[in-house]
Design a protein around this motif. Structure first.
Motif, PDB file in Angstrom:
ATOM      1  N   LYS A  29      -5.893   5.769   2.279  1.00 32.09           N
ATOM      2  CA  LYS A  29      -4.469   6.012   2.001  1.00 32.09           C
ATOM      3  C   LYS A  29      -3.514   4.958   2.586  1.00 32.09           C
ATOM      4  O   LYS A  29      -2.316   5.188   2.697  1.00 32.09           O
ATOM      5  CB  LYS A  29      -4.004   7.413   2.444  1.00 32.09           C
ATOM      6  CG  LYS A  29      -4.926   8.548   2.114  1.00 32.09           C
ATOM      7  CD  LYS A  29      -5.529   8.479   0.746  1.00 32.09           C
ATOM      8  CE  LYS A  29      -4.553   8.692  -0.387  1.00 32.09           C
ATOM      9  NZ  LYS A  29      -5.234   8.477  -1.694  1.00 32.09           N
ATOM     10  N   GLY A  69      -3.169   2.069   1.086  1.00 31.11           N
ATOM     11  CA  GLY A  69      -2.735   1.218  -0.021  1.00 31.11           C
ATOM     12  C   GLY A  69      -3.846   0.331  -0.581  1.00 31.11           C
ATOM     13  O   GLY A  69      -3.567  -0.724  -1.155  1.00 31.11           O
ATOM     14  N   SER A  70      -5.101   0.783  -0.454  1.00 33.73           N
ATOM     15  CA  SER A  70      -6.202  -0.087  -0.906  1.00 33.73           C
ATOM     16  C   SER A  70      -6.152  -0.336  -2.416  1.00 33.73           C
ATOM     17  O   SER A  70      -6.470  -1.441  -2.875  1.00 33.73           O
ATOM     18  CB  SER A  70      -7.557   0.482  -0.498  1.00 33.73           C
ATOM     19  OG  SER A  70      -7.722   1.760  -1.035  1.00 33.73           O
ATOM     20  N   ASN A  71      -5.738   0.653  -3.194  1.00 33.84           N
ATOM     21  CA  ASN A  71      -5.689   0.439  -4.651  1.00 33.84           C
ATOM     22  C   ASN A  71      -4.584  -0.550  -5.037  1.00 33.84           C
ATOM     23  O   ASN A  71      -4.695  -1.249  -6.042  1.00 33.84           O
ATOM     24  CB  ASN A  71      -5.507   1.775  -5.385  1.00 33.84           C
ATOM     25  CG  ASN A  71      -6.798   2.561  -5.387  1.00 33.84           C
ATOM     26  OD1 ASN A  71      -7.715   2.267  -6.153  1.00 33.84           O
ATOM     27  ND2 ASN A  71      -6.907   3.529  -4.488  1.00 33.84           N
ATOM     28  N   SER A  96      -0.004  11.273   2.997  1.00 30.92           N
ATOM     29  CA  SER A  96      -0.613  10.846   1.735  1.00 30.92           C
ATOM     30  C   SER A  96      -2.012  11.452   1.576  1.00 30.92           C
ATOM     31  O   SER A  96      -2.376  11.931   0.498  1.00 30.92           O
ATOM     32  CB  SER A  96      -0.681   9.311   1.709  1.00 30.92           C
ATOM     33  OG  SER A  96      -1.304   8.859   0.541  1.00 30.92           O
ATOM     34  N   TYR A 138       1.258  -2.274   4.894  1.00 30.32           N
ATOM     35  CA  TYR A 138       1.809  -1.585   3.721  1.00 30.32           C
ATOM     36  C   TYR A 138       3.329  -1.711   3.736  1.00 30.32           C
ATOM     37  O   TYR A 138       3.952  -2.042   2.719  1.00 30.32           O
ATOM     38  CB  TYR A 138       1.377  -0.114   3.786  1.00 30.32           C
ATOM     39  CG  TYR A 138       1.943   0.765   2.697  1.00 30.32           C
ATOM     40  CD1 TYR A 138       1.176   1.073   1.579  1.00 30.32           C
ATOM     41  CD2 TYR A 138       3.228   1.295   2.786  1.00 30.32           C
ATOM     42  CE1 TYR A 138       1.689   1.885   0.575  1.00 30.32           C
ATOM     43  CE2 TYR A 138       3.745   2.096   1.790  1.00 30.32           C
ATOM     44  CZ  TYR A 138       2.982   2.391   0.685  1.00 30.32           C
ATOM     45  OH  TYR A 138       3.499   3.187  -0.304  1.00 30.32           O
ATOM     46  N   SER A 181       3.114  -5.277  -9.874  1.00 34.32           N
ATOM     47  CA  SER A 181       2.494  -4.561  -8.753  1.00 34.32           C
ATOM     48  C   SER A 181       3.446  -3.609  -8.036  1.00 34.32           C
ATOM     49  O   SER A 181       3.121  -3.094  -6.965  1.00 34.32           O
ATOM     50  CB  SER A 181       1.939  -5.568  -7.728  1.00 34.32           C
ATOM     51  OG  SER A 181       1.113  -6.494  -8.357  1.00 34.32           O
ATOM     52  N   ARG A 215       1.344   8.477  -6.019  1.00 36.65           N
ATOM     53  CA  ARG A 215       2.095   9.717  -5.855  1.00 36.65           C
ATOM     54  C   ARG A 215       3.575   9.466  -5.631  1.00 36.65           C
ATOM     55  O   ARG A 215       4.432   9.917  -6.383  1.00 36.65           O
ATOM     56  CB  ARG A 215       1.494  10.484  -4.660  1.00 36.65           C
ATOM     57  CG  ARG A 215       2.059  11.864  -4.411  1.00 36.65           C
ATOM     58  CD  ARG A 215       1.479  12.431  -3.124  1.00 36.65           C
ATOM     59  NE  ARG A 215       1.860  11.628  -1.964  1.00 36.65           N
ATOM     60  CZ  ARG A 215       2.928  11.850  -1.217  1.00 36.65           C
ATOM     61  NH1 ARG A 215       3.735  12.848  -1.477  1.00 36.65           N
ATOM     62  NH2 ARG A 215       3.214  11.062  -0.185  1.00 36.65           N
ATOM     63  N   LYS A 216       3.906   8.715  -4.569  1.00 31.75           N
ATOM     64  CA  LYS A 216       5.308   8.504  -4.215  1.00 31.75           C
ATOM     65  C   LYS A 216       5.561   7.049  -3.826  1.00 31.75           C
ATOM     66  O   LYS A 216       6.601   6.486  -4.118  1.00 31.75           O
ATOM     67  CB  LYS A 216       5.662   9.418  -3.046  1.00 31.75           C
ATOM     68  CG  LYS A 216       6.975  10.119  -3.203  1.00 31.75           C
ATOM     69  CD  LYS A 216       7.149  11.183  -2.131  1.00 31.75           C
ATOM     70  CE  LYS A 216       8.401  11.977  -2.375  1.00 31.75           C
ATOM     71  NZ  LYS A 216       8.588  12.993  -1.320  1.00 31.75           N
ATOM     72  N   GLY A 217       4.627   6.488  -3.077  1.00 34.71           N
ATOM     73  CA  GLY A 217       4.705   5.067  -2.734  1.00 34.71           C
ATOM     74  C   GLY A 217       5.900   4.699  -1.872  1.00 34.71           C
ATOM     75  O   GLY A 217       6.510   3.653  -2.055  1.00 34.71           O
TER      76      GLY A 217
HETATM   77  P1  A3P Z   1       1.534   8.043  -1.253  1.00 28.40           P
HETATM   78  O1  A3P Z   1       0.555   9.181  -1.328  1.00 28.40           O
HETATM   79  O2  A3P Z   1       2.360   8.085   0.003  1.00 28.40           O
HETATM   80  O3  A3P Z   1       2.371   7.927  -2.475  1.00 28.40           O
HETATM   81  P2  A3P Z   1      -4.962   4.255  -1.283  1.00 28.40           P
HETATM   82  O4  A3P Z   1      -4.925   3.397  -2.500  1.00 28.40           O
HETATM   83  O5  A3P Z   1      -5.478   3.514  -0.090  1.00 28.40           O
HETATM   84  O6  A3P Z   1      -5.669   5.535  -1.541  1.00 28.40           O
HETATM   85  O7  A3P Z   1      -3.464   4.602  -0.896  1.00 28.40           O
HETATM   86  C1  A3P Z   1      -2.679   5.415  -1.725  1.00 28.40           C
HETATM   87  C2  A3P Z   1      -1.239   5.302  -1.305  1.00 28.40           C
HETATM   88  O8  A3P Z   1      -0.737   3.993  -1.653  1.00 28.40           O
HETATM   89  C3  A3P Z   1      -0.358   6.309  -2.047  1.00 28.40           C
HETATM   90  O9  A3P Z   1       0.678   6.679  -1.130  1.00 28.40           O
HETATM   91  C4  A3P Z   1       0.170   5.456  -3.186  1.00 28.40           C
HETATM   92  O10 A3P Z   1       1.327   5.946  -3.810  1.00 28.40           O
HETATM   93  C5  A3P Z   1       0.420   4.149  -2.462  1.00 28.40           C
HETATM   94  N1  A3P Z   1       0.578   3.037  -3.402  1.00 28.40           N
HETATM   95  C6  A3P Z   1      -0.272   2.650  -4.376  1.00 28.40           C
HETATM   96  N2  A3P Z   1       0.240   1.637  -5.078  1.00 28.40           N
HETATM   97  C7  A3P Z   1       1.456   1.362  -4.546  1.00 28.40           C
HETATM   98  C8  A3P Z   1       2.474   0.425  -4.855  1.00 28.40           C
HETATM   99  N3  A3P Z   1       2.368  -0.431  -5.859  1.00 28.40           N
HETATM  100  N4  A3P Z   1       3.581   0.423  -4.073  1.00 28.40           N
HETATM  101  C9  A3P Z   1       3.720   1.280  -3.047  1.00 28.40           C
HETATM  102  N5  A3P Z   1       2.785   2.216  -2.722  1.00 28.40           N
HETATM  103  C10 A3P Z   1       1.659   2.248  -3.460  1.00 28.40           C
END
Ligand code: A3P
Length: 303
Positions: free
Chosen positions: A65, A67-69, A148, A203, A237, A259-261
């Motif tokens: 959580k 921001g790996s994705n 998150s 992040y 991005s 979800r919210k970011g």
């Molecule tokens: P939230 O649940 O607070 O929204 P992971 O990829 O490591 O599982 O992390 C997921 C978290 O990264 C989520 O946080 C997600 O919304 C956030 N995230 C993914 N892409 C993002 C982006 N482009 N900008 C900001 N936050 C991002």
């Protein structure tokens, strides 16, 4: 975005297994760390010991959580910008997840391979260090990570839910969640953030200045891009851009994952007592450390 069929296939398979798994049976412990049985097995961990890293592998290390994705997306766009080849996800990109044969299959994949991981530093296969692969470490403040993580469990329909936020918070603070304790992960990595071939990215910094963060990531991995290319990747991005495509890129879990970011969503769930407890833990583990200072707890976590 690249063809993510294997990626989505794996997610769907994991959600299928999760549906049949109660929270009380979700974790198994391997070398002291709890992992989800739906994603990890001891056979795969044993096979991982013999994984042969390459010097041009791109390792993305983070606690869940953080921001790996997001970073995966940025790095695959950087590869596309310099090679004009879509980064094809031939496997689910988290190194320690999947069947024990995956490392054999990975031998055939072209370079550069992206290896995402949530492993603590001391659990990574030795060949990553021996062969000097570059490692980008992504951190996020612990309060937003906890929130998150909680939402991920409780919002995604098939993933085992917690009875309440308070219950999740207790388990998070004890490190009884997937991939173990945030704080153990942090102190373990803290000692290696200035190692050769290791770079830390936050992040919150990426959120505050996405183009600057992308430029740093590109420089670290040796990708040479024009300012215009960086701006294009930056526009693709943002949270909004990624959320809009989340179903396409991540299947059913997409809209819940993106979800919210935001920075500071913890304010919606943390009680004053929980804030105090988190601050004490942060001080106990990270006060006076380089990572502790770089996480800017006062800016991001204080009420
Ligand atoms: P939230 O649940 O607070 O929204 P992971 O990829 O490591 O599982 O992390 C997921 C978290 O990264 C989520 O946080 C997600 O919304 C956030 N995230 C993914 N892409 C993002 C982006 N482009 N900008 C900001 N936050 C991002």
């Amino acid at each position: 975005m690249a063809d993510k069929s294997k990626f989505i296939e794996y997610i769907d398979e994991t959600l299928g297994k999760s549906k049949e798994t109660a929270l009380s049976h979700l974790f198994f412990t391997y070398q002291g760390i709890p992992y989800p049985v739906t994603m990890c097995t001891s056979e795969t961990f044993q096979a991982l010991d013999n994984f042969e890293a390459r010097s041009d592998d791109i390792v993305l290390a983070s606690y869940p959580k953080c921001g790996s994705n997001w970073i995966l997306h940025i790095v695959s766009e950087l590869i596309f910008a310099v090679s004009k080849k879509k980064y094809d996800y031939p496997e689910f990109p988290v190194l320690e997840c999947g069947d024990s044969e995956k490392y054999q299959r990975m031998k055939q994949f072209p370079s550069p391979r992206i290896l995402a991981t949530h492993l603590h530093y001391d659990k990574l296969p030795g060949s990553i260090f021996k062969n000097k692969a570059k490692i980008l470490v992504i951190f996020r403040n612990p309060k937003d990570v906890a929130v998150s993580f909680f939402h991920f469990h409780n919002d995604v329909p098939n993933i085992p839910s917690y009875g309440s936020w308070d219950e999740f918070f207790r388990q998070f603070m004890k490190g009884q969640v997937s991939w173990g304790s945030y704080f153990d992960f942090a102190i373990n990595w803290n000692m290696h953030l200035d190692d050769e071939n290791v770079k830390l990215i936050l992040y919150e910094d990426l959120k505050e200045n996405l183009a600057a963060g992308i430029k740093q990531i590109a420089d670290f991995f040796g990708f040479s891009l024009t300012g215009e290319q960086i701006q294009t990747i930056s526009a693709q991005s943002t949270f909004q851009a990624m959320q809009a495509k989340s179903q396409e890129t991540h299947g059913a879990v997409g809209p819940f994952l993106f979800r919210k970011g935001e920075i500071g969503d913890w304010k919606n769930l943390f009680s004053e007592t929980q804030s105090r407890e988190m601050e004490e833990k942060f001080k106990e583990y990270l006060a006076g450390t380089s990572l502790g200072a770089r996480l800017k707890y006062e800016s991001h976590c204080q009420p």
